[in-house]
Design a protein around this motif. Structure first.
Motif, PDB file in Angstrom:
ATOM      1  N   GLN A 246       0.804  -1.212   0.000  1.00 38.85           N
ATOM      2  CA  GLN A 246       0.000   0.000   0.000  1.00 38.85           C
ATOM      3  C   GLN A 246       0.842   1.269   0.000  1.00 38.85           C
ATOM      4  O   GLN A 246       0.368   2.333  -0.424  1.00 38.85           O
ATOM      5  CB  GLN A 246      -0.917   0.010   1.226  1.00 38.85           C
ATOM      6  CG  GLN A 246      -1.925  -1.119   1.262  1.00 38.85           C
ATOM      7  CD  GLN A 246      -2.662  -1.215   2.589  1.00 38.85           C
ATOM      8  OE1 GLN A 246      -2.427  -0.417   3.501  1.00 38.85           O
ATOM      9  NE2 GLN A 246      -3.551  -2.182   2.711  1.00 38.85           N
ATOM     10  N   TYR A 265       0.496  11.364  -7.347  1.00 42.22           N
ATOM     11  CA  TYR A 265       0.058   9.979  -7.143  1.00 42.22           C
ATOM     12  C   TYR A 265      -0.671   9.816  -5.807  1.00 42.22           C
ATOM     13  O   TYR A 265      -1.719   9.165  -5.740  1.00 42.22           O
ATOM     14  CB  TYR A 265       1.270   9.048  -7.197  1.00 42.22           C
ATOM     15  CG  TYR A 265       0.927   7.595  -7.000  1.00 42.22           C
ATOM     16  CD1 TYR A 265       0.290   6.868  -7.993  1.00 42.22           C
ATOM     17  CD2 TYR A 265       1.228   6.948  -5.806  1.00 42.22           C
ATOM     18  CE1 TYR A 265      -0.037   5.534  -7.814  1.00 42.22           C
ATOM     19  CE2 TYR A 265       0.902   5.609  -5.617  1.00 42.22           C
ATOM     20  CZ  TYR A 265       0.274   4.909  -6.627  1.00 42.22           C
ATOM     21  OH  TYR A 265      -0.052   3.599  -6.437  1.00 42.22           O
ATOM     22  N   GLY A 269      -4.691   8.904  -5.576  1.00 44.07           N
ATOM     23  CA  GLY A 269      -5.104   7.648  -4.967  1.00 44.07           C
ATOM     24  C   GLY A 269      -5.715   7.778  -3.594  1.00 44.07           C
ATOM     25  O   GLY A 269      -5.996   6.760  -2.942  1.00 44.07           O
ATOM     26  N   VAL A 272      -8.842   5.820  -2.447  1.00 39.78           N
ATOM     27  CA  VAL A 272      -8.719   4.404  -2.101  1.00 39.78           C
ATOM     28  C   VAL A 272      -8.843   4.209  -0.594  1.00 39.78           C
ATOM     29  O   VAL A 272      -9.367   3.190  -0.125  1.00 39.78           O
ATOM     30  CB  VAL A 272      -7.377   3.840  -2.627  1.00 39.78           C
ATOM     31  CG1 VAL A 272      -7.157   2.416  -2.132  1.00 39.78           C
ATOM     32  CG2 VAL A 272      -7.346   3.886  -4.148  1.00 39.78           C
ATOM     33  N   ASN A 321     -16.707   4.008  -6.159  1.00 46.08           N
ATOM     34  CA  ASN A 321     -15.708   3.800  -7.204  1.00 46.08           C
ATOM     35  C   ASN A 321     -16.196   4.301  -8.561  1.00 46.08           C
ATOM     36  O   ASN A 321     -15.448   4.952  -9.298  1.00 46.08           O
ATOM     37  CB  ASN A 321     -15.368   2.310  -7.303  1.00 46.08           C
ATOM     38  CG  ASN A 321     -14.375   1.866  -6.257  1.00 46.08           C
ATOM     39  OD1 ASN A 321     -13.294   2.419  -6.134  1.00 46.08           O
ATOM     40  ND2 ASN A 321     -14.738   0.858  -5.485  1.00 46.08           N
ATOM     41  N   LEU A 349      -6.980   2.864 -10.633  1.00 42.81           N
ATOM     42  CA  LEU A 349      -7.123   2.370  -9.260  1.00 42.81           C
ATOM     43  C   LEU A 349      -8.580   2.059  -8.924  1.00 42.81           C
ATOM     44  O   LEU A 349      -8.862   1.089  -8.209  1.00 42.81           O
ATOM     45  CB  LEU A 349      -6.554   3.390  -8.273  1.00 42.81           C
ATOM     46  CG  LEU A 349      -5.037   3.608  -8.332  1.00 42.81           C
ATOM     47  CD1 LEU A 349      -4.608   4.660  -7.318  1.00 42.81           C
ATOM     48  CD2 LEU A 349      -4.291   2.309  -8.071  1.00 42.81           C
ATOM     49  N   THR A 386       3.929  -5.472  -7.834  1.00 40.55           N
ATOM     50  CA  THR A 386       3.886  -4.009  -7.820  1.00 40.55           C
ATOM     51  C   THR A 386       5.278  -3.399  -7.918  1.00 40.55           C
ATOM     52  O   THR A 386       5.482  -2.418  -8.643  1.00 40.55           O
ATOM     53  CB  THR A 386       3.137  -3.501  -6.568  1.00 40.55           C
ATOM     54  OG1 THR A 386       2.879  -2.105  -6.714  1.00 40.55           O
ATOM     55  CG2 THR A 386       3.929  -3.693  -5.298  1.00 40.55           C
ATOM     56  N   ALA A 403       0.354   3.395 -10.663  1.00 40.28           N
ATOM     57  CA  ALA A 403      -1.044   2.980 -10.542  1.00 40.28           C
ATOM     58  C   ALA A 403      -1.281   1.635 -11.225  1.00 40.28           C
ATOM     59  O   ALA A 403      -2.000   0.777 -10.695  1.00 40.28           O
ATOM     60  CB  ALA A 403      -1.961   4.045 -11.150  1.00 40.28           C
ATOM     61  N   LEU A 406       0.195  -1.057  -8.932  1.00 41.07           N
ATOM     62  CA  LEU A 406      -0.625  -1.322  -7.758  1.00 41.07           C
ATOM     63  C   LEU A 406      -1.927  -2.019  -8.138  1.00 41.07           C
ATOM     64  O   LEU A 406      -2.388  -2.920  -7.434  1.00 41.07           O
ATOM     65  CB  LEU A 406      -0.938  -0.016  -7.022  1.00 41.07           C
ATOM     66  CG  LEU A 406      -1.787  -0.133  -5.762  1.00 41.07           C
ATOM     67  CD1 LEU A 406      -1.131  -1.052  -4.740  1.00 41.07           C
ATOM     68  CD2 LEU A 406      -2.059   1.234  -5.149  1.00 41.07           C
ATOM     69  N   ALA A 407      -2.524  -1.626  -9.264  1.00 38.10           N
ATOM     70  CA  ALA A 407      -3.776  -2.250  -9.695  1.00 38.10           C
ATOM     71  C   ALA A 407      -3.571  -3.738  -9.981  1.00 38.10           C
ATOM     72  O   ALA A 407      -4.377  -4.578  -9.554  1.00 38.10           O
ATOM     73  CB  ALA A 407      -4.304  -1.539 -10.941  1.00 38.10           C
TER      74      ALA A 407
END
Length: 500
Positions: A246, A265, A269, A272, A321, A349, A386, A403, A406-407
């Motif tokens: 994270q 960034y 994000g 989230v 979302n 994301l 990631t 991103a 991480l996705a």
């Protein structure tokens, strides 16, 4: 599993989950405002340094907790479910003492390592002072949840800490404009009173549930300590890897793309966190009840809890979302014009979060089924994904590359345990409520806005009209599907006619 028994469990989850979600909404909202204050007060470069420093601070706290947030809930619930309440004190000491000691060791390490941040060392050292309080706050409140007490977490962490953080950061931004150490101090200092209050809350919960008879034998205590760390050990590494998953992306963006890109960034994000808070709000209420059900082999109740809670999670988070995707440029413009370049980051994301929340709290279910080593493997795979993608993509694509990394990691970290839970525990999240909530959300906040904006345009009028119509349709659909979604669990229990 009797219907009455399952509904009683669901009502308990609903009461605790609703309170926690309300508190989580407050905490998430104040967190977004704090991000806005920092972004406005410090500018892109300084804000990027602030977010990188807080990421390192959270990673240090996660390492200090040694996986005990899962271990304490699992073992406290298991001991109570199996009639071994006389070992609760041993369980608490086994989990709390190592966290207390290690948190001070890591605070010293963070203080020593701070000069690597050059001109931002003062801010990181300021955070290092408060690292033990952050680690102990979470651990103490976790222990209260092992007793199925949600009120301390909601009141102290979600409300008191978040509100104090907002007030302190806002005051520091007004009095000490552009001072990174001052804002770092303001952000971290609320952990001090919350830690003290959390200790008193745990003391009260423990005393109220302490058995009056039967002392524990030395062999029992030794066996419990061994079993506790056998279960918690893999989770300790997994929790650190989860936090790294994270937070490490912010650090990598700062290192490979610059502090300005890291700020973009982090801001893009930030939504989230709202989703994660909603997930935690329901998950933390389900966790002890699920552990009790699995401890006695009641898989029917466990399945009912998992599927019902996932339906609620989808009902709450999928509209958020989808609206974030719709309003991405507008959302980012609030933080400053130069942050609007992060709109693709928001879309990537948000799509990943749709997949993650659709799987429910699958990571927690796997841990409560005793598969902490599998949990560790899954998180390590996601972390490798990631970091690997970040190193490849950030130099070329900046925040968008992070991103994407991480996705992909989030998708892997949810689909892997989804398969494992289905095979090992014969559990899955796709009940009638989950499917109904997902279909309703997509229809009202995905399909309908596309149709309306295609006709009315994508300007303010089109967006506003599509949102209003979607909200009305969503409210009506939720009411019509209330039984399928098990929303009756949120209604106060009516006293029987024969009661006084």
């Amino acid at each position: 599993m009797s219907l009455a028994f399952a509904e009683n469990k669901t009502r308990g989850v609903a009461r605790g989950g609703l309170a926690n979600m309300v508190g989580s909404a407050l905490a998430g909202g104040t967190g977004v405002i704090v991000t806005w204050v920092v972004a406005r007060a410090l500018g892109a470069e300084q804000a990027g340094a602030f977010f990188a420093a807080t990421a390192a601070f959270v990673l240090g706290g996660g390492l200090a907790k040694l996986g005990t947030p899962t271990g304490l809930v699992y073992w406290l619930a298991r001991l109570r479910a199996t009639g071994r309440e006389h070992l609760l004190g041993t369980c608490l000491r086994t989990g709390l003492v190592p966290v207390f000691v290690l948190s001070f060791v890591l605070a010293g390490a963070l203080w020593w390592w701070a000069p690597a941040f050059d001109q931002h060392a003062a801010g990181l050292r300021m955070l290092a002072v408060f690292l033990p309080f952050q680690a102990m706050t979470d651990t103490l409140l976790t222990a209260t949840r092992g007793y199925k007490a949600m009120r301390p977490t909601v009141a102290l962490d979600r409300v008191v800490r978040s509100v104090l953080q907002l007030l302190c950061v806002g005051t520091a931004a007004l009095l000490f404009t552009s001072s990174l150490p001052a804002l770092a101090f303001a952000w971290a200092v609320p952990y001090v009173p919350v830690t003290v209050l959390a200790a008193f809350a745990l003391r009260r919960v423990y005393r109220s549930g302490r058995p009056r008879e039967r002392s524990s034998r030395g062999s029992e205590r030794l066996a419990l300590r061994r079993d506790f760390w056998r279960f918690t050990g893999p989770r300790a590494l997994a929790s650190v890897a989860q936090l790294a998953l994270q937070r490490v992306d912010v650090l990598l963006v700062a290192a490979l793309g610059g502090l300005a890109a890291a700020a973009v960034y982090a801001v893009a994000g930030r939504f989230v966190v709202l989703i994660q808070f909603a997930n935690q709000g329901i998950s933390q209420s389900v966790q002890p009840r699920l552990a009790e059900a699995l401890a006695v082999g009641d898989r029917a109740t466990a399945s009912h809890l998992y599927q019902t809670a996932t339906g609620w999670l989808v009902l709450v988070t999928w509209p958020i979302n989808l609206l974030v995707i719709l309003y991405a440029p507008v959302y980012l413009r609030i933080f400053g014009g130069h942050y609007t370049s992060g709109a693709p980051v928001v879309v990537v994301l948000a799509c990943a979060m749709l997949v993650a929340t659709g799987c429910g709290m699958v990571d927690m279910v796997l841990a409560m089924a005793g598969r902490t080593s599998w949990n560790l493997l899954n998180v390590l795979v996601a972390l490798v994904v990631t970091i690997g993608l970040d190193v490849l993509l950030i130099p070329a694509y900046g925040a968008l590359g992070a991103a994407i990394g991480l996705a992909c990691a989030m998708v892997a970290n949810n689909l892997l345990p989804l398969v494992q839970v289905a095979r090992s525990a014969r559990l899955h999240p796709f009940g009638r409520g989950t499917l109904a909530a997902g279909t309703l959300s997509i229809a009202c906040f995905g399909v309908l806005p596309l149709a309306v904006t295609a006709i009315a345009g994508e300007g303010a009028f089109g967006l506003g009209l599509s949102t209003a119509l979607g909200a009305i349709a969503f409210a009506a659909g939720t009411w019509l599907l209330r039984h399928r979604l098990a929303l009756h669990a949120f209604k106060p229990r009516q006293p029987s006619r024969g009661s006084l």
